[in-house]
Design an enzyme around this catalytic site. Sequence first.
Site, PDB file in Angstrom:
ATOM      1  N   GLY A  24      35.540  33.093  36.845  1.00 54.03           N
ATOM      2  CA  GLY A  24      34.424  32.685  37.681  1.00 54.03           C
ATOM      3  C   GLY A  24      33.162  32.412  36.899  1.00 54.03           C
ATOM      4  O   GLY A  24      32.088  32.266  37.478  1.00 54.03           O
ATOM      5  N   ARG A  56      35.200  33.498  30.106  1.00 54.46           N
ATOM      6  CA  ARG A  56      36.630  33.768  30.243  1.00 54.46           C
ATOM      7  C   ARG A  56      37.195  32.945  31.396  1.00 54.46           C
ATOM      8  O   ARG A  56      38.068  33.361  32.140  1.00 54.46           O
ATOM      9  CB  ARG A  56      36.895  35.265  30.432  1.00 54.46           C
ATOM     10  CG  ARG A  56      38.352  35.685  30.184  1.00 54.46           C
ATOM     11  CD  ARG A  56      38.898  35.172  28.880  1.00 54.46           C
ATOM     12  NE  ARG A  56      38.229  35.724  27.713  1.00 54.46           N
ATOM     13  CZ  ARG A  56      38.429  35.285  26.469  1.00 54.46           C
ATOM     14  NH1 ARG A  56      39.250  34.270  26.234  1.00 54.46           N
ATOM     15  NH2 ARG A  56      37.772  35.828  25.457  1.00 54.46           N
ATOM     16  N   ASP A  57      36.653  31.738  31.523  1.00 51.17           N
ATOM     17  CA  ASP A  57      37.165  30.793  32.516  1.00 51.17           C
ATOM     18  C   ASP A  57      37.060  29.397  31.921  1.00 51.17           C
ATOM     19  O   ASP A  57      37.230  29.239  30.716  1.00 51.17           O
ATOM     20  CB  ASP A  57      36.414  30.935  33.844  1.00 51.17           C
ATOM     21  CG  ASP A  57      37.300  30.617  35.050  1.00 51.17           C
ATOM     22  OD1 ASP A  57      37.985  29.585  35.019  1.00 51.17           O
ATOM     23  OD2 ASP A  57      37.306  31.406  36.009  1.00 51.17           O
ATOM     24  N   GLU A  58      36.744  28.390  32.721  1.00 52.55           N
ATOM     25  CA  GLU A  58      36.754  27.023  32.238  1.00 52.55           C
ATOM     26  C   GLU A  58      35.762  26.822  31.084  1.00 52.55           C
ATOM     27  O   GLU A  58      34.617  27.255  31.159  1.00 52.55           O
ATOM     28  CB  GLU A  58      36.378  26.057  33.371  1.00 52.55           C
ATOM     29  CG  GLU A  58      37.047  26.330  34.709  1.00 52.55           C
ATOM     30  CD  GLU A  58      38.536  26.031  34.732  1.00 52.55           C
ATOM     31  OE1 GLU A  58      39.071  25.586  33.699  1.00 52.55           O
ATOM     32  OE2 GLU A  58      39.169  26.233  35.777  1.00 52.55           O
ATOM     33  N   GLY A  83      37.952  30.781  28.361  1.00 47.21           N
ATOM     34  CA  GLY A  83      39.199  30.584  29.086  1.00 47.21           C
ATOM     35  C   GLY A  83      39.930  29.330  28.660  1.00 47.21           C
ATOM     36  O   GLY A  83      41.130  29.200  28.870  1.00 47.21           O
TER      37      GLY A  83
END
Length: 492
Positions: free
Chosen positions: A200, A221-223, A245
Site C-alpha cells: 500500500g 514494499r509495493d509498486e 516491491g
Amino acid sequence: MPSLARLFVAIITATSTVVVATAPAQWPLTGAVGPTTSTAAKRAVICNVLDYGGSIGSADIGPAILSAYTNCVQKASTATLYVPPGSYDMQTWVTLDDGNNWAFQMDGVITRTSTTGGHMIIVENANNFEMFSSTSAGAIQGAGYQCRNAGPRLLRIVTSTNWSVHDLIFVDSPEFHVIVQAGTNGELYNLAIRGTNLGGSDGIDISGANHWVHDIEVTNRDECVTVKSPASNFLIERLWCNQSGGSAIGSLSDGTAVENIIYRNVYTNGGNQMMMIKSNLGSGYVQNVLFQNFIGRGSAYGLDVDSYWSSQTPGTGAGVQLTNITFQNWDAEIVSDTRAPVQVICSDGAPCQKMTMTNVNMYVQSGTGVVKCRSAYGTGVACLKASGTTSYAAVTSTITLPAGYTNPPTLAGDLASGFATNSPIPIPTIPSTYYPGLAQISPLAKNIATTGAATTTAATTTKTTTTTTSTSTGTGTVPEYGQCGGCKSYRF
C-alpha cells in the site's frame, strides 16, 4: 509512416546501440512530452506563498498555496507558484485545477500534519505545467508512520497535458506517493521516493498516453513504477527499485487496454519481484510491450506473469489477452529456492501469444530451480510452447546456475533493508545514477545554472524569508499513530 507494430518489431531486433539510444520523441512515444514553454518563461509573474498568507514554519501552508494559485496564477497569462526553501506544515489539502502555462516551484519541505484522507496536492486539467524544485531538495514528508494505509496520498496529476514533475522528493506517504491519472504528454524524472516496508506504499502509478518516466529511485514494499490501465505509448527507463516491491503492469481486470510500452534499464535491489504482469481473469488486452535490460540482486521473484493473481478479486471475463510481450537481456539470481525465477502463468480462457524471451538469465541461489508456464505460447524458455491457441496445464523445466556466474553490478546507495513501519523515514538526496553504468538522462536542477525571478523575489520580499534548514518533520501538532483517515474518491 510505418505502423506502431512495425516500429515495435524494428526496435527489438535492431542493434543494441540503436535500442538504447535516448530521445524524448522516439518510439513508443508518439511526440514531445513535458511543458511546451521554458521554466524561465513561466517566471514572468511570481506567486510567492509568503505574499498570500504563508510563512516559513507555518502550521498550515495549504491555504496560502491555494490563495497564491487562485489570486495570482490563475489571473496571469503565465506564472510560477513559489514555495521558498524552509519547513512548512500542511493541514489543508489543495486542488489546483484548470491552470494553463504555469509552474509550481516547490523548494521547501512540506510535512503532513492533518488526519484527513484524500490527496495533499491534486493538479487537475493542467496544460503546459511543470512542478519541480530548483534546488533538487524540495520534498513532501508524509510522516506515514503515524497512520499506515489510512491517510492521504501525496500528489495526484489528473487529466493534464504537456506537463512534467521533476527534482522532487516524496517521503513516507500514509498510502500511495505519486499517481498519474490519465492525461497525455507527461514526463516524470529525477525523483526520489522513500516509503515504508509495507504494502500500500506505491511509488508511482501511471495511466494515460504518451508519457516518459526516467531516472527514478523508489524504496517501499509495493509498486515501484507501475502502469495502470488504460495506458498507451509509455517509455519508462533508468529505474532504481531500491528495496521495493518492484515494478508491474496491473492489477488488470475487465476492460484492460494497455499497449506500446517499453521498460528498459531497470535495476532492482532487494525486490519482491523484478517485474510482474498481474491480473485475475478479466478482459481486454496487453500488447506490444518490451522489457529490456533488467538486472536484479536479492529479489524474491524475478520475471512474473500471473493471470490468476490471488491477491486480486477475479474479473468477469475469461482473461486479459497478452500478445507480443518481449523480455530481453535479463540477469539476476533469485534468493528463494522455492519460487520460479521465471513464471508465465496465463489465463486458460485467453492464452498468451508471442511471449518472447531473449538472453534471459535468471537463476536461484541454490544452483537449481525451475521455470513455470501455463497456457503460454512463445520462445526462449523450455516451458513455453511454440504455437497454439488452446489452454494447457502448468508445466515446469529445470534451470541450473552456470559455473562461474557472477551477480550483476551494484549501485553505491543500495539499501540492505527497507524502512520500518513505525519510525520516521528521513528525507534522502536525489541520486544522479539509477542504473549501473548509465548516467542520468537529465541533470539535476540544482546543477543547472539559472537566474530565475523566483529566487530574486524571495530574496527581496518585505516578508520574513530567511531560509531554514529542511528537516523531515514539521513544527505543528503531530497526530498520533493510527489517527489518519478520510474519504477516498479515487480508485488507485
